[in-house]
Design a protein around this motif. Structure first.
Motif, PDB file in Angstrom:
ATOM      1  N   SER A  88       0.830  -1.284   0.119  1.00 17.69           N
ATOM      2  CA  SER A  88       0.003  -0.018  -0.160  1.00 17.69           C
ATOM      3  C   SER A  88       0.932   1.263  -0.094  1.00 17.69           C
ATOM      4  CB  SER A  88      -0.905   0.047   1.112  1.00 17.69           C
ATOM      5  OG  SER A  88      -0.226   0.275   2.342  1.00 17.69           O
ATOM      6  N   ARG A  89       2.109   1.115   0.222  1.00 23.50           N
ATOM      7  CA  ARG A  89       3.124   2.293   0.042  1.00 23.50           C
ATOM      8  C   ARG A  89       2.828   3.168  -0.845  1.00 23.50           C
ATOM      9  NH1 ARG A  89       8.836   2.399   2.960  1.00 23.50           N
ATOM     10  NH2 ARG A  89       9.298   4.742   2.603  1.00 23.50           N
ATOM     11  N   PRO A  90       3.198   2.649  -2.108  1.00 26.14           N
ATOM     12  CA  PRO A  90       3.200   3.168  -3.180  1.00 26.14           C
ATOM     13  C   PRO A  90       1.877   4.293  -3.336  1.00 26.14           C
ATOM     14  CG  PRO A  90       4.024   1.224  -3.932  1.00 26.14           C
ATOM     15  CD  PRO A  90       3.405   1.247  -2.761  1.00 26.14           C
ATOM     16  N   SER A  91       0.758   3.814  -3.284  1.00 28.08           N
ATOM     17  CA  SER A  91      -0.460   4.542  -3.476  1.00 28.08           C
ATOM     18  C   SER A  91      -0.602   5.664  -2.292  1.00 28.08           C
ATOM     19  CB  SER A  91      -1.561   3.710  -3.451  1.00 28.08           C
ATOM     20  OG  SER A  91      -1.824   3.171  -2.148  1.00 28.08           O
ATOM     21  N   LEU A  92      -0.068   5.499  -1.284  1.00 32.74           N
ATOM     22  CA  LEU A  92       0.001   6.355  -0.301  1.00 32.74           C
ATOM     23  C   LEU A  92       0.992   7.701  -0.693  1.00 32.74           C
ATOM     24  CD1 LEU A  92      -0.554   7.925   2.560  1.00 32.74           C
ATOM     25  CD2 LEU A  92       1.145   6.137   3.394  1.00 32.74           C
ATOM     26  N   GLU A  93       2.354   7.112  -1.221  1.00 31.65           N
ATOM     27  CA  GLU A  93       3.341   8.109  -1.651  1.00 31.65           C
ATOM     28  C   GLU A  93       2.573   8.949  -3.049  1.00 31.65           C
ATOM     29  OE1 GLU A  93       7.267   6.216  -2.286  1.00 31.65           O
ATOM     30  OE2 GLU A  93       7.245   5.726   0.008  1.00 31.65           O
ATOM     31  N   VAL A  94       1.912   8.225  -3.746  1.00 36.07           N
ATOM     32  CA  VAL A  94       1.332   8.966  -4.797  1.00 36.07           C
ATOM     33  C   VAL A  94       0.526  10.072  -4.261  1.00 36.07           C
ATOM     34  CG1 VAL A  94       0.073   8.761  -7.064  1.00 36.07           C
ATOM     35  CG2 VAL A  94       1.926   7.427  -6.649  1.00 36.07           C
ATOM     36  N   PHE A  95      -0.379   9.551  -3.752  1.00 38.54           N
ATOM     37  CA  PHE A  95      -1.457  10.477  -3.176  1.00 38.54           C
ATOM     38  C   PHE A  95      -0.852  11.795  -2.440  1.00 38.54           C
ATOM     39  CE2 PHE A  95      -4.080  12.029   0.592  1.00 38.54           C
ATOM     40  CZ  PHE A  95      -5.241  12.291  -0.132  1.00 38.54           C
ATOM     41  N   LEU A  96       0.249  11.575  -1.459  1.00 35.77           N
ATOM     42  CA  LEU A  96       0.881  12.702  -0.801  1.00 35.77           C
ATOM     43  C   LEU A  96       1.589  13.433  -1.916  1.00 35.77           C
ATOM     44  CD1 LEU A  96       2.356  10.971   2.274  1.00 35.77           C
ATOM     45  CD2 LEU A  96       0.252  12.181   2.019  1.00 35.77           C
ATOM     46  N   ALA A  97       2.393  12.897  -2.976  1.00 37.95           N
ATOM     47  CA  ALA A  97       3.029  13.882  -4.053  1.00 37.95           C
ATOM     48  C   ALA A  97       1.978  14.702  -4.929  1.00 37.95           C
ATOM     49  CB  ALA A  97       3.691  12.861  -4.870  1.00 37.95           C
ATOM     50  N   ASP A  98       0.694  14.140  -4.969  1.00 37.56           N
ATOM     51  CA  ASP A  98      -0.294  14.704  -5.571  1.00 37.56           C
ATOM     52  C   ASP A  98      -0.963  15.989  -4.642  1.00 37.56           C
ATOM     53  OD1 ASP A  98      -0.045  13.501  -8.034  1.00 37.56           O
ATOM     54  OD2 ASP A  98      -1.833  12.305  -7.699  1.00 37.56           O
ATOM     55  N   LEU A  99      -0.910  15.379  -3.427  1.00 33.74           N
ATOM     56  CA  LEU A  99      -1.453  16.679  -2.363  1.00 33.74           C
ATOM     57  C   LEU A  99      -0.530  17.752  -2.282  1.00 33.74           C
ATOM     58  CD1 LEU A  99      -3.505  17.256  -0.296  1.00 33.74           C
ATOM     59  CD2 LEU A  99      -2.485  15.781   1.565  1.00 33.74           C
ATOM     60  N   ALA A 100       0.692  17.532  -2.323  1.00 33.85           N
ATOM     61  CA  ALA A 100       1.814  18.411  -2.172  1.00 33.85           C
ATOM     62  C   ALA A 100       1.587  19.501  -3.354  1.00 33.85           C
ATOM     63  CB  ALA A 100       3.178  17.780  -1.976  1.00 33.85           C
ATOM     64  N   ARG A 101       1.495  18.935  -4.555  1.00 30.41           N
ATOM     65  CA  ARG A 101       1.570  19.785  -5.587  1.00 30.41           C
ATOM     66  C   ARG A 101       0.284  20.537  -5.493  1.00 30.41           C
ATOM     67  NH1 ARG A 101      -1.688  18.701  -9.562  1.00 30.41           N
ATOM     68  NH2 ARG A 101      -1.461  16.539  -9.339  1.00 30.41           N
ATOM     69  N   GLU A 102      -0.807  20.171  -5.033  1.00 30.50           N
ATOM     70  CA  GLU A 102      -2.081  20.902  -5.076  1.00 30.50           C
ATOM     71  C   GLU A 102      -2.375  22.004  -3.819  1.00 30.50           C
ATOM     72  OE1 GLU A 102      -5.395  17.968  -5.383  1.00 30.50           O
ATOM     73  OE2 GLU A 102      -5.048  17.814  -7.654  1.00 30.50           O
ATOM     74  N   THR A 103      -1.387  21.588  -3.064  1.00 32.81           N
ATOM     75  CA  THR A 103      -1.358  22.298  -1.806  1.00 32.81           C
ATOM     76  C   THR A 103      -0.140  23.584  -1.748  1.00 32.81           C
ATOM     77  OG1 THR A 103      -0.432  20.814  -0.543  1.00 32.81           O
ATOM     78  CG2 THR A 103      -2.795  21.178  -0.243  1.00 32.81           C
ATOM     79  N   ASP A 104       0.509  23.230  -2.998  1.00 30.68           N
ATOM     80  CA  ASP A 104       1.625  24.072  -3.083  1.00 30.68           C
ATOM     81  C   ASP A 104       2.710  23.992  -1.968  1.00 30.68           C
ATOM     82  OD1 ASP A 104       3.218  25.904  -4.989  1.00 30.68           O
ATOM     83  OD2 ASP A 104       2.668  27.600  -3.586  1.00 30.68           O
ATOM     84  N   GLU A 105       3.008  22.486  -1.598  1.00 29.82           N
ATOM     85  CA  GLU A 105       4.030  22.329  -0.828  1.00 29.82           C
ATOM     86  C   GLU A 105       5.202  21.644  -1.630  1.00 29.82           C
ATOM     87  OE1 GLU A 105       4.193  22.059   3.201  1.00 29.82           O
ATOM     88  OE2 GLU A 105       3.034  23.818   2.534  1.00 29.82           O
ATOM     89  N   ASP A 106       6.327  21.953  -1.162  1.00 35.34           N
ATOM     90  CA  ASP A 106       7.582  21.296  -1.847  1.00 35.34           C
ATOM     91  C   ASP A 106       7.681  19.787  -1.533  1.00 35.34           C
ATOM     92  OD1 ASP A 106       8.410  23.884  -3.143  1.00 35.34           O
ATOM     93  OD2 ASP A 106       9.785  23.960  -1.238  1.00 35.34           O
TER      94      ASP A 106
END
Length: 128
Positions: A88-106
């Protein structure tokens, strides 16, 4: 007279996986996503759907850190915790990477099974 120790009753035990913890910026996750709902709602739906639940801290967690250029930063975060498997780790990491982009976090802080990592923002949306 010696007494024999009582044997303990058997208990049902189910392992749920490793602990995954992420820290998300409080102010930014309260905002609305491009889909028109709060990021908090999307986080809730993702974690319940993919991990069957989560625990969130009741208060904010503040932190200080330095970026690659040596600049000091401060932020208040909410801690989310799930039981996760290596699968389940890859899907969590992709979700967080997308969340970072959409919230303007590095990047977003993630602890997984004792390892600490920074998940950097994605450059494009994940396929639906």
């Amino acid at each position: 007279m010696t007494t024999q120790p009582k044997s303990l009753p058997r208990v049902k035990r189910e392992s749920l996986g490793a602990i995954a913890v992420t820290l998300l910026p409080v102010e930014k996750i309260r905002r609305h996503s491009p889909r028109g709902v709060s990021f908090e709602q999307e986080i809730h739906e993702f974690l319940v759907t993919n991990f069957n639940g989560y625990t969130v801290s009741s208060g904010s967690i503040s932190g200080h850190w330095k970026d690659d250029a040596g600049h000091d930063h401060y932020g208040e975060h909410r801690q989310y915790k799930v039981a996760a498997t290596p699968e389940s780790r890859p899907s969590l990491e992709v979700f967080l990477a997308d969340l970072a982009r959409e919230t303007d976090e590095d990047c977003i802080y993630l602890e997984f099974a004792g390892e600490i990592a920074l998940i950097y923002r994605s450059t494009e949306s994940a396929p639906s």
